[in-house]
Write a protein that holds these residues in place. Structure first.
Motif, PDB file in Angstrom:
ATOM      1  N   TYR A 103       6.000 -26.823 -26.158  1.00 40.14           N
ATOM      2  CA  TYR A 103       6.239 -28.238 -26.496  1.00 40.14           C
ATOM      3  C   TYR A 103       7.635 -28.409 -27.095  1.00 40.14           C
ATOM      4  O   TYR A 103       8.313 -29.418 -26.852  1.00 40.14           O
ATOM      5  CB  TYR A 103       5.154 -28.723 -27.476  1.00 40.14           C
ATOM      6  N   THR A 130      -2.728 -26.494 -17.373  1.00 39.65           N
ATOM      7  CA  THR A 130      -3.792 -25.858 -18.124  1.00 39.65           C
ATOM      8  C   THR A 130      -4.971 -26.801 -18.396  1.00 39.65           C
ATOM      9  O   THR A 130      -6.116 -26.375 -18.454  1.00 39.65           O
ATOM     10  CB  THR A 130      -3.221 -25.373 -19.471  1.00 39.65           C
ATOM     11  N   ASP A 144       7.791 -24.829 -16.603  1.00 39.94           N
ATOM     12  CA  ASP A 144       6.874 -24.426 -17.667  1.00 39.94           C
ATOM     13  C   ASP A 144       5.837 -23.519 -17.006  1.00 39.94           C
ATOM     14  O   ASP A 144       5.019 -23.983 -16.208  1.00 39.94           O
ATOM     15  CB  ASP A 144       6.215 -25.684 -18.255  1.00 39.94           C
ATOM     16  N   SER A 194       4.963 -20.372 -23.698  1.00 41.35           N
ATOM     17  CA  SER A 194       4.413 -20.034 -25.017  1.00 41.35           C
ATOM     18  C   SER A 194       3.640 -18.731 -24.860  1.00 41.35           C
ATOM     19  O   SER A 194       2.991 -18.518 -23.848  1.00 41.35           O
ATOM     20  CB  SER A 194       3.423 -21.104 -25.475  1.00 41.35           C
ATOM     21  N   LYS A 244      -1.007 -17.801 -24.517  1.00 42.57           N
ATOM     22  CA  LYS A 244      -1.953 -17.875 -23.416  1.00 42.57           C
ATOM     23  C   LYS A 244      -2.116 -16.492 -22.784  1.00 42.57           C
ATOM     24  O   LYS A 244      -3.218 -16.050 -22.556  1.00 42.57           O
ATOM     25  CB  LYS A 244      -1.481 -18.868 -22.348  1.00 42.57           C
TER      26      LYS A 244
HETATM   27  C1  PLP Z   1      -0.403 -24.630 -24.001  1.00 42.30           C
HETATM   28  C2  PLP Z   1       0.630 -25.212 -23.141  1.00 42.30           C
HETATM   29  C3  PLP Z   1       1.733 -25.892 -23.696  1.00 42.30           C
HETATM   30  C4  PLP Z   1       1.914 -26.111 -25.182  1.00 42.30           C
HETATM   31  O1  PLP Z   1       2.205 -24.919 -25.831  1.00 42.30           O
HETATM   32  P1  PLP Z   1       2.565 -24.964 -27.408  1.00 42.30           P
HETATM   33  O2  PLP Z   1       2.757 -23.529 -27.734  1.00 42.30           O
HETATM   34  O3  PLP Z   1       1.375 -25.572 -28.094  1.00 42.30           O
HETATM   35  O4  PLP Z   1       3.777 -25.786 -27.587  1.00 42.30           O
HETATM   36  C5  PLP Z   1       2.677 -26.393 -22.811  1.00 42.30           C
HETATM   37  N1  PLP Z   1       2.571 -26.232 -21.482  1.00 42.30           N
HETATM   38  C6  PLP Z   1       1.528 -25.590 -20.928  1.00 42.30           C
HETATM   39  C7  PLP Z   1       1.467 -25.434 -19.438  1.00 42.30           C
HETATM   40  C8  PLP Z   1       0.526 -25.059 -21.733  1.00 42.30           C
HETATM   41  O5  PLP Z   1      -0.516 -24.430 -21.180  1.00 42.30           O
END
Ligand code: PLP
Length: 374
Positions: A88, A163, A183, A204, A207
């Motif tokens: 984010y 996601t 992303d 990030s 995940k």
């Molecule tokens: C989880 C996620 C985010 C947000 O990640 P943060 O670490 O909370 O900022 C952004 N993009 C995708 C595709 C995600 O799965």
């Protein structure tokens, strides 16, 4: 491998975790992290206690980056930046760092996260919506032939795997001379990826690459050097690249954890093997859904995410019953994203074969018992 234990030393029955993020970590990584917590590499110190300017941290950082470069075959003209702020945070940092004197960026809207990325970018530049999946309710990836790119755009942004709504790009768009920026948070390290197709990718860590607090950015050298003057020093890609991500104190423990995960993936057979496992797990789960006549998947077949399998039951009441029974069977975190309806099982690299088997078996059993009631 030592099982997780309560303070009095009794093993804890953990069950199976299908969370979208933070998500399950490999047991082998947690076992090794216990050493890093108390006595890293026989040093008598915790990784959390070592100075980030010293040799010990340099080794942890350099090994993590080298393993990642090896896994993804990252070309030498790309930098690996390890920073804070989450994906984010990158939604703002991308335009700040990548506009390079231009005034516009292309965004493809495919669901929850790409919408948020575009909304943040609007504070810094004109956003051209190159494609929008709204007409399908974000259950499909807009057909490439209908995209409208702006030739003056500084970059074109996509979210490779959404996601929250469970859709994923099968093929990458060809954006010509406009650098593709992605992303890749939720499908990071789940299959080989040709980094050369991108100007920049970011993820990030929580995940699929460790724990929250770390964001990985892989960026082509040619895009650096023209950050907006308002860009915070600690988030300036060029300065991060020049300092091995040490403009200020980096997230030392999160980088250590990511390094352990990278090594675990390598030891398990690399990204090709991760892709084989994920195809097997996702295929199994989607077959269970399709053959049931009970569960339903909204995503169009060609866009279905192999990572975040989103599905619905005939009624909200049945969904609540499903979640309650699943919890009793220690199948955890199957509720869908807050912004979406229904349920979701996330199949990240550390989700084991036995976890998927337990879920599939429960789903078949639940459907048999409830199909007639619906
Ligand atoms: C989880 C996620 C985010 C947000 O990640 P943060 O670490 O909370 O900022 C952004 N993009 C995708 C595709 C995600 O799965």
């Amino acid at each position: 491998m030592a099982p997780r234990c309560s303070p009095d030393g009794r093993p804890v029955i953990t069950g199976y975790n299908f969370a979208a993020g933070p998500s399950v970590l490999p047991e082998a990584v947690l076992a090794e992290a216990r050493e890093g917590l108390d006595n890293w590499a026989g040093s008598g110190q915790s990784v959390m206690e070592i100075p980030f300017t010293g040799e010990a941290f340099a080794r942890i950082h350099d090994e993590a980056v080298a393993t990642l470069r090896n896994l993804l075959e990252i070309p030498p003209d790309y930098h690996v930046l390890l920073l804070q702020g989450g994906a984010y945070g990158q939604f703002s940092l991308l335009p700040m760092n990548l506009l390079r004197g231009r005034e516009c960026a292309d965004y493809a809207l495919t669901g929850h996260w790409s919408q948020r990325a575009a909304n943040e970018a609007k504070r810094y530049c004109r956003v051209n919506i190159a494609a929008d999946g709204a007409s399908s309710g974000y259950t499909a990836i807009p057909d490439w032939s209908a995209w409208s790119l702006d030739p003056t755009a500084a970059y074109c942004h996509i979210t490779t795997n959404e996601t929250a709504n469970g859709v994923r790009f099968r093929e990458l768009p060809d954006t010509g001379r406009v650098p593709l920026v992605a992303d890749i948070t939720s499908d990071f390290l789940m299959a080989p990826l040709d980094i050369r197709r991108f100007g920049l990718v970011y993820a990030s860590a929580q995940k699929n690459a460790g724990i929250a607090g770390l964001t990985v950015v892989i960026v082509k050298q040619a895009l650096l050097g023209r950050a907006l003057p308002i860009t915070p020093t600690v988030f300036n890609y060029e300065l991060l690249a020049a300092s091995n991500s040490r403009v200020n104190t980096p997230p030392v423990w999160a980088i250590y954890m990511a390094g352990l995960v990278f090594k675990w993936i390598q030891a398990e057979g690399g990204l090709g093997e991760m892709a084989v496992r994920n195809r097997r797990h996702a295929g199994w789960l989607y077959r269970t859904i399709d053959e049931s006549g009970f569960y339903h998947c909204r995503a169009a077949e060609a866009a279905r995410s192999p990572v975040n399998v989103c599905f619905e039951l005939p009624t909200p009441r049945l969904e609540r019953a499903f979640l309650a029974e699943a919890r009793e069977r220690r199948l955890h975190n199957l509720k869908g994203h807050a912004a979406a309806t229904g349920l979701r099982a996330s199949l990240y690299n550390a989700v084991s074969e036995s976890a998927v088997a337990a879920l599939v078996s429960f789903m078949r059993d639940f459907a048999l018992r409830h199909a007639s009631v619906a």
